[in-house]
Design a protein around this motif. Structure first.
Motif, PDB file in Angstrom:
ATOM      1  N   ALA A   1     -25.916 -30.150 -17.348  1.00 42.66           N
ATOM      2  CA  ALA A   1     -25.630 -28.865 -17.984  1.00 42.66           C
ATOM      3  C   ALA A   1     -24.848 -27.934 -17.067  1.00 42.66           C
ATOM      4  O   ALA A   1     -23.946 -27.233 -17.502  1.00 42.66           O
ATOM      5  N   THR A   2     -25.189 -27.944 -15.774  1.00 43.51           N
ATOM      6  CA  THR A   2     -24.562 -26.996 -14.844  1.00 43.51           C
ATOM      7  C   THR A   2     -23.626 -27.652 -13.856  1.00 43.51           C
ATOM      8  O   THR A   2     -22.841 -26.959 -13.199  1.00 43.51           O
ATOM      9  N   GLY A   3     -23.701 -28.972 -13.714  1.00 43.33           N
ATOM     10  CA  GLY A   3     -22.882 -29.649 -12.721  1.00 43.33           C
ATOM     11  C   GLY A   3     -23.420 -29.522 -11.308  1.00 43.33           C
ATOM     12  O   GLY A   3     -22.765 -29.923 -10.353  1.00 43.33           O
ATOM     13  N   GLN A   4     -24.609 -28.982 -11.135  1.00 40.47           N
ATOM     14  CA  GLN A   4     -25.179 -28.774  -9.804  1.00 40.47           C
ATOM     15  C   GLN A   4     -25.642 -30.095  -9.208  1.00 40.47           C
ATOM     16  O   GLN A   4     -26.265 -30.910  -9.879  1.00 40.47           O
ATOM     17  N   PHE A   5     -25.343 -30.316  -7.945  1.00 38.32           N
ATOM     18  CA  PHE A   5     -25.772 -31.527  -7.241  1.00 38.32           C
ATOM     19  C   PHE A   5     -27.292 -31.526  -7.105  1.00 38.32           C
ATOM     20  O   PHE A   5     -27.890 -30.567  -6.638  1.00 38.32           O
ATOM     21  N   ARG A   6     -27.922 -32.637  -7.519  1.00 35.44           N
ATOM     22  CA  ARG A   6     -29.380 -32.705  -7.527  1.00 35.44           C
ATOM     23  C   ARG A   6     -29.966 -33.687  -6.529  1.00 35.44           C
ATOM     24  O   ARG A   6     -31.173 -33.739  -6.353  1.00 35.44           O
ATOM     25  N   GLY A   7     -29.133 -34.502  -5.887  1.00 35.52           N
ATOM     26  CA  GLY A   7     -29.657 -35.452  -4.923  1.00 35.52           C
ATOM     27  C   GLY A   7     -29.110 -36.850  -5.148  1.00 35.52           C
ATOM     28  O   GLY A   7     -28.062 -37.041  -5.776  1.00 35.52           O
ATOM     29  N   TYR A   8     -29.832 -37.848  -4.634  1.00 40.70           N
ATOM     30  CA  TYR A   8     -29.428 -39.245  -4.755  1.00 40.70           C
ATOM     31  C   TYR A   8     -30.545 -40.073  -5.376  1.00 40.70           C
ATOM     32  O   TYR A   8     -31.726 -39.786  -5.175  1.00 40.70           O
ATOM     33  N   ARG A   9     -30.141 -41.109  -6.131  1.00 42.47           N
ATOM     34  CA  ARG A   9     -31.083 -42.104  -6.649  1.00 42.47           C
ATOM     35  C   ARG A   9     -30.691 -43.436  -6.032  1.00 42.47           C
ATOM     36  O   ARG A   9     -29.517 -43.812  -6.077  1.00 42.47           O
ATOM     37  N   ALA A  10     -31.657 -44.143  -5.466  1.00 33.89           N
ATOM     38  CA  ALA A  10     -31.312 -45.284  -4.617  1.00 33.89           C
ATOM     39  C   ALA A  10     -32.222 -46.475  -4.849  1.00 33.89           C
ATOM     40  O   ALA A  10     -33.334 -46.355  -5.369  1.00 33.89           O
ATOM     41  N   SER A  11     -31.723 -47.633  -4.434  1.00 35.56           N
ATOM     42  CA  SER A  11     -32.469 -48.890  -4.437  1.00 35.56           C
ATOM     43  C   SER A  11     -32.354 -49.509  -3.059  1.00 35.56           C
ATOM     44  O   SER A  11     -31.242 -49.633  -2.524  1.00 35.56           O
ATOM     45  N   ALA A  12     -33.481 -49.871  -2.459  1.00 35.18           N
ATOM     46  CA  ALA A  12     -33.501 -50.461  -1.112  1.00 35.18           C
ATOM     47  C   ALA A  12     -33.978 -51.908  -1.184  1.00 35.18           C
ATOM     48  O   ALA A  12     -34.770 -52.271  -2.059  1.00 35.18           O
ATOM     49  N   ARG A  13     -33.485 -52.719  -0.268  1.00 37.02           N
ATOM     50  CA  ARG A  13     -33.856 -54.132  -0.194  1.00 37.02           C
ATOM     51  C   ARG A  13     -33.879 -54.561   1.263  1.00 37.02           C
ATOM     52  O   ARG A  13     -33.331 -53.884   2.136  1.00 37.02           O
TER      53      ARG A  13
ATOM     54  N   THR B   1     -33.898 -38.604  -3.674  1.00 36.35           N
ATOM     55  CA  THR B   1     -33.889 -37.479  -2.739  1.00 36.35           C
ATOM     56  C   THR B   1     -33.600 -36.196  -3.506  1.00 36.35           C
ATOM     57  O   THR B   1     -33.098 -36.219  -4.631  1.00 36.35           O
ATOM     58  N   GLY B   2     -33.881 -35.079  -2.872  1.00 38.75           N
ATOM     59  CA  GLY B   2     -33.486 -33.790  -3.399  1.00 38.75           C
ATOM     60  C   GLY B   2     -32.083 -33.439  -2.917  1.00 38.75           C
ATOM     61  O   GLY B   2     -31.447 -34.209  -2.185  1.00 38.75           O
ATOM     62  N   PRO B   3     -31.580 -32.266  -3.275  1.00 37.51           N
ATOM     63  CA  PRO B   3     -30.236 -31.868  -2.843  1.00 37.51           C
ATOM     64  C   PRO B   3     -30.106 -31.693  -1.334  1.00 37.51           C
ATOM     65  O   PRO B   3     -29.003 -31.673  -0.810  1.00 37.51           O
ATOM     66  N   ASP B   4     -31.238 -31.605  -0.623  1.00 36.27           N
ATOM     67  CA  ASP B   4     -31.195 -31.492   0.838  1.00 36.27           C
ATOM     68  C   ASP B   4     -31.202 -32.859   1.520  1.00 36.27           C
ATOM     69  O   ASP B   4     -31.155 -32.942   2.753  1.00 36.27           O
ATOM     70  N   GLY B   5     -31.269 -33.947   0.731  1.00 32.40           N
ATOM     71  CA  GLY B   5     -31.257 -35.290   1.293  1.00 32.40           C
ATOM     72  C   GLY B   5     -32.614 -35.830   1.681  1.00 32.40           C
ATOM     73  O   GLY B   5     -32.721 -36.978   2.134  1.00 32.40           O
ATOM     74  N   VAL B   6     -33.673 -35.052   1.510  1.00 27.61           N
ATOM     75  CA  VAL B   6     -35.023 -35.491   1.880  1.00 27.61           C
ATOM     76  C   VAL B   6     -35.634 -36.285   0.721  1.00 27.61           C
ATOM     77  O   VAL B   6     -35.592 -35.859  -0.434  1.00 27.61           O
ATOM     78  N   ILE B   7     -36.189 -37.459   1.039  1.00 27.72           N
ATOM     79  CA  ILE B   7     -36.785 -38.323   0.021  1.00 27.72           C
ATOM     80  C   ILE B   7     -38.080 -37.688  -0.482  1.00 27.72           C
ATOM     81  O   ILE B   7     -38.983 -37.380   0.305  1.00 27.72           O
ATOM     82  N   HIS B   8     -38.166 -37.495  -1.811  1.00 24.42           N
ATOM     83  CA  HIS B   8     -39.352 -36.861  -2.382  1.00 24.42           C
ATOM     84  C   HIS B   8     -40.053 -37.735  -3.414  1.00 24.42           C
ATOM     85  O   HIS B   8     -41.103 -37.356  -3.927  1.00 24.42           O
ATOM     86  N   TRP B   9     -39.484 -38.905  -3.749  1.00 24.01           N
ATOM     87  CA  TRP B   9     -40.123 -39.815  -4.708  1.00 24.01           C
ATOM     88  C   TRP B   9     -39.790 -41.244  -4.300  1.00 24.01           C
ATOM     89  O   TRP B   9     -38.667 -41.539  -3.887  1.00 24.01           O
ATOM     90  N   VAL B  10     -40.786 -42.137  -4.406  1.00 20.41           N
ATOM     91  CA  VAL B  10     -40.583 -43.534  -4.043  1.00 20.41           C
ATOM     92  C   VAL B  10     -41.445 -44.409  -4.926  1.00 20.41           C
ATOM     93  O   VAL B  10     -42.536 -43.996  -5.357  1.00 20.41           O
ATOM     94  N   ASP B  11     -40.966 -45.600  -5.228  1.00 23.89           N
ATOM     95  CA  ASP B  11     -41.727 -46.558  -6.025  1.00 23.89           C
ATOM     96  C   ASP B  11     -41.493 -47.944  -5.447  1.00 23.89           C
ATOM     97  O   ASP B  11     -40.357 -48.400  -5.365  1.00 23.89           O
TER      98      ASP B  11
END
Length: 549
Positions: free
Chosen positions: A283-295, A208-218
């Motif tokens: 580098a900046t400590g800025q929140f970038r989102g979440y990385r997740a695994s679903a099952r 997800t991005g920092p707004d919580g919206v999923i933008h990449w999936v595999d």
């Protein structure tokens, strides 16, 4: 030589051994600590990534010493963030004393781990706004220090640091997502459940991005997942995630086994479970989102949507499972505090922890009763146990155990013995639970100053049953049997005023446990009588055989 030219010289060198790596680490750390605020963005980025490459080759003790040195003259927040996300010993060494501006602290907090924030929470010299920011993250955002991994990291082949620098979003060690997948795989492999047929698509990854919206999936079709948000809970069967994920997102906390509903092909639609870790720009400590695994969920994780043929007790067992996990965590941390395992604790704080442990034990007993009740209807009654127990001794022990409750309720308990011996065919733990739950329920409905009277009876030595007769307390003297067995019944006449485990639930539980071993609970006009299988005759036969030998 200027700082930027020194950095360029260090980055062009290829550390041939550990000593060269240590030297480069110290030089870069010193330059950033003293002159980091004067460097250009490109030099800062390259230096931080070079340190990330060097970290596996530098011993922990060296990194810890450098952290202590930085606290004396370093005020460069990005460098502090890099050290703060090292192993606990290094992180604590820098966070205990380093001094930053209020703005830098507020920018640094989202990039720190729960353990690092627990170190900061113990400081009393932080700016007031920083202390408020720590408090706003909640108690779930701090954690007790964990031991560093005992694994030995192999040094990477020598190469120019500038060439070995990773991509800006890469980590020097295993990535967060690969570590998450490893943990989930380990958890699934140790569950001990029978293997079930796996659907065509049993797992997928997403970010997800920092707004919580999923933008990449595999792993699944993009259209089934892209655009969904984990920042807000979905209701009414709509595609999306549950409130657990939304709550964790607001705290920037780890998400474990949250629910997700998808629409799409049969292989993709339906319920999923996902776990996720937040990630931050190194580098900046800025929140970038979440990385997740679903099952796909395990069988015991889906308490709803079952067919009519499935056992309704599964939903109760799922509830029990959901209750045990947080209860065990609360009790465990309270015991750590009470035992002062991680340092001295004030007497008042320890007393509070002791009270939490005691309350958790009481709730655990209630959960055990719920679990017993859920299991009681699953199988036909068990055959009478062959174990011979002294029911008289068990009743005496329970009378002693209830002394505190009796004193609090100002109730007197008097159980006389008629006949004897009082040997029964039952398990010791089962008898304790039956008698203890029966007496506790009757004490709860007794009025202050009352005397709860009973008898433990053996009519003849060759009787099939022992009897524990308890005279009805005044509050339930005229209640019908159906009322007493109603879980919503209260002596005061208001169901909401009933105890956590009501009298009706307790009596049903006692009767169910008794019938499982061939006994029963009778509700008479004047008394409640618990019948338990007698072992007096068998006990006499065994005694005679022993005497004959």
């Amino acid at each position: 030589m200027t700082a930027d030219s020194m950095i360029a010289t260090i980055l062009r060198q290829a550390p041939a051994d550990r000593r060269a790596s240590i030297t480069a680490w110290r030089q870069l750390s010193d330059i950033l600590a003293q002159r980091g605020n004067q460097l250009g963005d490109d030099d800062i980025r390259r230096s931080l990534h070079a340190l990330a490459v060097l970290r596996p080759r530098v011993p922990e003790a060296v990194r810890r010493d450098c952290a202590r040195a930085i606290t004396r003259h370093g005020r460069f927040a990005p460098l502090v963030a890099l050290y703060a996300n090292d192993v606990p010993a290094v992180s604590a060494a820098i966070l205990r004393e380093v001094r930053l501006s209020e703005t830098d602290w507020l920018a640094l907090l989202p990039a720190t781990s729960a353990m690092a924030r627990s170190v900061l929470a113990g400081r009393r010299d932080l700016p007031e706004a920083v202390a408020r920011a720590l408090a706003s993250l909640g108690s779930a955002s701090v954690a007790l220090p964990q031991p560093a991994s005992a694994a030995v990291e192999e040094p990477a082949p020598a190469a120019p640091i500038a060439q070995a620098m990773p991509d800006p979003v890469a980590d020097s060690g295993p990535s967060q997502i690969s570590e998450l997948v490893r943990r989930i795989d380990k958890y699934q492999s140790t569950r001990g459940q029978p293997a079930a047929p796996r659907p065509p698509r049993a797992a997928f990854l997403f970010e997800t991005g920092p707004d919580g919206v999923i933008h990449w999936v595999d792993g699944v079709t993009r259209g089934a997942v892209i655009g969904l948000s984990i920042a807000e809970a979905a209701f009414g069967g709509e595609p999306g995630t549950d409130g657990i994920a939304a709550g964790a997102f607001r705290q920037r906390a780890e998400i474990i086994n949250a629910r997700m509903l998808l629409e799409g092909t049969p292989a993709e639609s339906g319920e999923w479970r996902f776990s996720a870790l937040p990630w931050f720009d190194p580098a900046t400590g800025q929140f970038r989102g979440y990385r997740a695994s679903a099952r796909r969920p395990h069988r015991n994780e889906t308490p709803y949507g079952r067919t009519a043929s499935e056992d309704l007790g599964d939903s109760i067992r799922q509830l029990i499972h959901e209750l045990r996990s947080p209860l065990n965590a609360i009790s465990g941390f309270a015991q750590i505090i009470s035992g002062q395992m991680f340092g001295p604790v004030s007497q008042g704080y320890r007393a509070m922890a002791d009270a939490i442990v005691a309350d958790a034990a009481s709730v655990q007993a209630i959960i055990d009763d719920l679990e017993t009740a859920a299991r009681s209807g699953e199988a036909p009654p068990m055959q009478a146990a062959e174990e011979i127990v002294d029911i008289g001794a068990i009743v005496t022990q329970i009378e002693r155990d209830l002394a505190g409750l009796l004193a609090d309720q100002r109730v007197e308990l008097s159980i006389s013995r008629v006949g004897g011996p009082f040997l029964g065919l039952a398990g010791d733990a089962n008898v304790q639970r039956m008698v203890g739950r029966l007496l506790t329920a009757l004490v709860d409905v007794s009025e202050p100053g009352a005397i709860l009277v009973g008898q433990l009876v053996t009519e003849t030595r060759h009787d099939d049953m022992l009897q524990l007769r308890m005279v009805r307390p005044a509050a339930i003297r005229f209640a019908t049997a159906s009322d007493l067995l109603d879980p919503g019944f209260s002596p005061e006449g208001e169901a909401p005023g009933a105890a956590v485990l009501s009298l009706g639930f307790s009596l049903r539980l006692v009767d169910s446990l008794a019938r499982a071993i061939g006994g029963r609970l009778d509700i008479g006009h004047n008394a409640l009588t618990l019948h338990l299988p007698s072992a007096n005759s068998k006990g006499e036969v065994e005694l005679e055989a022993q005497q004959g030998e």
